[in-house]
Scaffold this active site. Structure first.
Site, mmCIF file in Angstrom:
data_model
loop_
_atom_site.group_PDB
_atom_site.id
_atom_site.type_symbol
_atom_site.label_atom_id
_atom_site.label_comp_id
_atom_site.label_asym_id
_atom_site.label_seq_id
_atom_site.Cartn_x
_atom_site.Cartn_y
_atom_site.Cartn_z
ATOM 1 N N GLU A 306 4.719 -2.982 -2.765
ATOM 2 C CA GLU A 306 4.040 -2.814 -1.207
ATOM 3 C C GLU A 306 3.023 -3.703 -0.505
ATOM 4 O OE1 GLU A 306 3.363 1.426 -1.268
ATOM 5 O OE2 GLU A 306 5.061 1.796 0.104
ATOM 6 N N ASP A 385 10.984 7.601 -1.250
ATOM 7 C CA ASP A 385 9.931 7.774 -1.596
ATOM 8 C C ASP A 385 9.216 9.632 -0.820
ATOM 9 O OD1 ASP A 385 7.511 7.520 -1.124
ATOM 10 O OD2 ASP A 385 6.980 6.146 0.834
ATOM 11 N N GLU A 413 2.825 14.503 1.973
ATOM 12 C CA GLU A 413 2.916 12.757 3.113
ATOM 13 C C GLU A 413 4.032 13.064 4.058
ATOM 14 O OE1 GLU A 413 3.025 9.374 0.925
ATOM 15 O OE2 GLU A 413 3.207 8.297 2.365
HETATM 16 C C1 GCV Z 1 -0.472 4.513 -2.235
HETATM 17 C C2 GCV Z 1 4.119 5.490 -0.330
HETATM 18 C C3 GCV Z 1 2.981 5.483 0.780
HETATM 19 C C4 GCV Z 1 1.825 4.551 0.558
HETATM 20 C C5 GCV Z 1 1.856 4.409 -0.911
HETATM 21 C C6 GCV Z 1 2.587 4.148 -2.179
HETATM 22 C C7 GCV Z 1 2.736 4.366 -3.412
HETATM 23 O O1 GCV Z 1 4.823 4.408 0.705
HETATM 24 O O2 GCV Z 1 3.437 5.940 1.532
HETATM 25 O O3 GCV Z 1 0.543 5.124 0.714
HETATM 26 O O4 GCV Z 1 0.445 4.278 -1.553
HETATM 27 O O5 GCV Z 1 4.458 5.194 -2.001
HETATM 28 O O6 GCV Z 1 3.185 5.653 -3.856
HETATM 29 O O7 GCV Z 1 2.428 3.493 -4.221
#
Ligand code: GCV
Length: 840
Positions: A306, A385, A413
């Site tokens: 990411e 996720d 989340e």
């Molecule tokens: C901290 C997901 C979440 C991100 C998070 C990522 C991760 O994509 O939406 O906010 O980043 O996981 O666990 O690194």
């Protein structure tokens, strides 16, 4: 009433009065230590009133003060800390050796680890001692919390010896140095503000206490998307204050670090992990940290994921990167938790073989056995996720010569962002109990991450907690059961959901049987209900994955590089992950489990669309088609959520008014938002599949008056985006500062009705609404809720759609119903529909 009943009812009313008198903010979480009724307190009449600590370390002293604080609060008893071994009975706190040295007649049980404790009672020379023996002073503290937990539940004390299942029991906080929290839903950071560590760290100390009480021994305080300033010398000095605040609770601080730090902070030309200057930089940085923070826990690393840089930049592997940092930590006893969450978010969605779920295994399996002994691979429980339902990651079975920790997400989340009650322990239990059948033998995930299955030196549990400055830590009082449950499972993954929720409820809301059974029931089924009204059959949560991951945003998952596809079209739905015709993902599981998932008939229904692409007419094990099951699940889930407010109202008077009102408000909101979810997904499914709901509910709402069909004064019709997040795809907005109105003349049979107004509550304004019946005001409210997203979202969508309901209104044909809206700021008093429902 006989005497016993009189006494009982007197005690009960005293208890209720005590409960009602406390103003509760939720700040104490499950450590309320609410005073016990006299009858229950009598159980502990013989408990000692003195406390003796063998060795006065700050942790042991803290354990003693906690014991005194708890005994005083629970039993109203003044306790004294004595510096001389009393000859009249006492609580004795110490390690086994220390205890044996002061009372040679004592033989506390041998403790298997430094984190084990035992509680026992002994009578020596006619004096009664309650012994809390720990493998270390931290474990003495654990013993104290266990005693107080028993007393708070009015349980008789019994001898017990406990050892945590694994050594890594950490929480991660995704806090940014500016004080915001990524995926945090309960206010700003308790650690940081405006680029610095906060000056007041009292909430950090309170957090340490809460965590220690459930056995958590580490906190990674900053976001895995780590700020590049984290390892600057000044920041390390600031961070040392956080470690100081946590230390008295036996909680070690750790940090998330970015692998480019040697370049960015150290001004080297490279961060190539195989470059000797890089290794030297990490060594000197780690030495600097340990100088300031002698009990520093280690680093969490997110890399090549990411947008974070990583070893791939230099053609190096995650093992080479992890080992470079781990070698620097090794002499100090520090760990590297290297995240298995490495994937490409620019996948080609048109490639039917591309599959994000494969990434963990594809990136790490070949590296098994190549990591230093102090490296642990931190693996999210599912391969995507934190969706509402996922299979467990096949990587757990693939790493047999590498230590692993499971990453669970406490912060909700994808599971309702602490606006929806979703008790996650049943979901985590499902993952932990999944038997991967590695080497064709029993290898449940919990035993793999304990290090047991493959005899690994380390292992454990990491929970992404994201508590914030909200007084009650997580916003929804019910969400604290997730933090509590995470700690309990990390300590002992064999505990049942029932054991966990029961204890949490009793500690948090008291021991009234009605309260306990109602809350346990509400919590226990909440994940299932949420799954039903969001994304059943393993399809994924169906939230807006390109936005804030909260309300419905179904097709946002499709046709982009993020790889959360479910591949729905007019013919069918689901990801084909089979070996035979799909992405081959299923082949990453050990053969026995792979065979079950590969088979369309044997694959469990709740994972069907995760594993297979099927026509909407595919028949499930319960005999329903995929389409009908989905319609029904959404109706069933929303119907369950609709019961929450009424079930809660039955507890009025048995819960303090503060938390009672707060939870009622949240449940009322959730009941409304579950309808938003239900209608969005069902409308979408009906349109894409072309298959009508067999029960004729979807798209037909007999009590509903669409805003766009009401007689409007000033309101303008707009399209919702995505269309399914408003009823029939349309809503109305008002751009006249003086306000607008929607009117209708009713033609329903005379009866009592509830009237629900579905509107959109945006953050950038506080619109005012008023309902009038025949010109007379019957309700008014402000669109002032602080709904997720925490960022301003100006969309009329499934995240902002909100319901206000007025109950018990007598209506007759010819009545004139008017909804007035006055916009505020950039919020144009948006309305979706008004709905009437007969009430008994
Ligand atoms: C901290 C997901 C979440 C991100 C998070 C990522 C991760 O994509 O939406 O906010 O980043 O996981 O666990 O690194």
């Amino acid at each position: 009433m006989n005497l016993r009943q009189v006494v009982r009812s007197f005690v009960l009313s005293l208890l209720i009065a005590t409960v009602a008198a406390r103003a509760e903010t939720g700040a104490e979480g499950w450590l309320r230590y609410a005073q016990l009724p006299a009858l229950a307190a009598a159980l502990y009449e013989n408990a000692p009133r003195q406390v003796y600590v063998c060795t006065r370390t700050s942790l042991a002293e803290n354990a003693a003060s906690e014991l005194m604080r708890g005994m005083h609060s629970l039993l109203g008893r003044q306790m004294t800390l004595t510096s001389k071994l009393p000859d009249s009975g006492a609580f004795l706190l110490g390690t086994s050796d220390e205890l044996h040295a002061i009372l040679p007649g004592l033989a506390p049980p041998a403790l298997p680890s430094s984190e084990s404790f035992s509680i026992s009672t002994e009578t020596v020379s006619g004096h009664h001692f309650w012994i809390i023996a720990g493998g270390s002073d931290r474990a003495e503290l654990y013993g104290v919390f266990r005693i107080l937990e028993q007393i708070a539940q009015q349980h008789p004390l019994s001898a017990v010896t406990e050892t945590p299942a694994s050594s890594i029991r950490w929480v991660n906080q995704w806090d940014n140095l500016d004080g915001s929290i990524e995926r945090g839903y309960a206010g700003r950071s308790i650690f940081f503000d405006a680029g610095h560590v906060r000056s007041d760290l009292s909430r950090v100390a309170d957090y340490g206490r809460l965590l220690a009480s459930v056995g958590i021994n580490g906190v990674t305080v900053n976001n895995v998307n780590s700020d590049l300033r984290t390892l600057e010398p000044e920041m390390i000095q600031e961070l040392a204050r956080v470690a100081d605040a946590l230390r008295p609770w036996g909680v070690r601080m750790s940090l998330s670090v970015d692998l480019s730090s040697p370049q960015v902070v150290g001004h080297l030309a490279t961060f190539d992990p195989l470059d000797p200057s890089v290794a030297a930089w990490w060594q000197s940085k780690v030495n600097e940290i340990y100088k300031a923070i002698p009990d520093f826990g280690g680093f969490v690393i997110k890399a090549d994921s990411e947008g974070r840089v990583g070893p791939s930049k230099y053609g190096r592997t995650p093992a080479e990167a992890a080992n470079c940092v781990a070698r620097a930590l090794k002499p100090h006893g520090g760990l590297v938790l290297y995240r298995g969450f490495v994937y490409n978010n620019h996948l080609d969605w048109q490639d039917l073989k591309a599959d994000r779920a494969r990434a963990g295994y594809d990136n790490f399996q070949a590296l098994d056995g190549k990591f230093e002994a102090n490296v642990v691979i931190q693996i999210k429980h599912g391969p995507i996720d934190f969706q509402v339902r996922e299979p467990v990651s096949p990587l757990f079975a693939a790493l047999q010569r590498t230590s692993q920790a499971i990453e669970l997400q406490v912060t909700q989340e994808y599971t309702g962002q602490q606006r929806h009650m979703v008790f996650l322990v049943p979901m985590w239990k499902t993952a932990l109990d999944t038997d991967l059948r590695a080497q064709n033998r029993a290898t449940p995930v919990k035993e793999i991450v304990e290090g047991k299955s493959f005899h690994q030196p380390l292992g454990g549990f990491v929970g992404v907690a994201n508590v914030g400055l909200d007084a009650n830590w997580l916003h929804h009082p019910m969400a604290m059961a997730n933090l509590y449950g995470f700690g309990k499972l990390a300590w002992n993954p064999d505990l049942t959901t029932e054991q966990i929720v029961r204890t949490w409820t009793r500690l948090t809301f008291g021991n009234d049987p009605n309260v306990v059974s109602t809350i346990d029931d509400l919590q226990s089924n909440s994940w299932h209900a949420y799954e039903q009204y969001t994304g059943p059959l393993g399809i994924g949560t169906l939230t807006n994955i390109l936005g804030v991951h909260y309300g419905p945003g179904i097709e946002s998952a499709e046709r982009n590089g993020w790889g959360q596809w479910f591949r729905g079209d007019s013919q069918g739905i689901g990801m084909d992950r089979t070996v035979a015709t799909g992405t081959g993902y299923i082949g990453q599981y050990p053969p026995e489990l792979a065979r079950v998932y590969e088979s369309l008939t044997e694959c469990p229904d709740d994972l069907l669309l995760f594993m297979h692409h099927v026509p909407y007419t595919h028949v499930l094990h319960d005999g329903k088609t995929v389409a009908q099951y989905t319609y029904d699940a959404h109706y069933a889930g929303a119907a369950t959520a609709a019961t929450y407010p009424q079930r809660w109202q039955r507890l009025k008077g048995l819960i303090d008014p503060e938390r009672y009102d707060q939870i009622l408000k949240l449940f009322t909101y959730q009941a409304g938002h579950a309808v938003v979810w239900r209608d969005a997904v069902d409308q979408w499914l009906q349109r894409i599949s072309g298959i009508p709901d067999g029960h004729g509910r979807v798209g037909h709402f007999p009590g509903r008056m669409e805003a766009e069909s009401m007689q409007a004064d000033g309101y303008r019709v707009v399209e919702a985006d995505p269309w399914e997040s408003a009823s029939q795809g349309k809503a109305v907005v008002c751009e006249r500062p003086m306000g607008c109105s929607l009117t209708t003349v009713l033609d329903r049979p005379a009866a009592t009705y509830s009237i629900a107004a579905e509107y959109f509550d945006l953050r950038n304004g506080v619109s005012h609404f008023q309902l009038r019946l025949n010109g007379k005001s019957i309700a008014q409210w402000l669109a002032d809720d602080k709904l997720p997203p925490a960022v301003v979202d100006t969309n009329l969508d499934g995240s902002t759609s909100t319901r206000f309901t007025v109950h018990g209104v007598s209506l007759k044909p010819g009545d004139v119903l008017t909804l007035e809206g006055i916009p505020d700021g950039e919020e144009p008093a948006p309305v979706d529909y008004v709905e009437l429902q007969p009430e008994p």
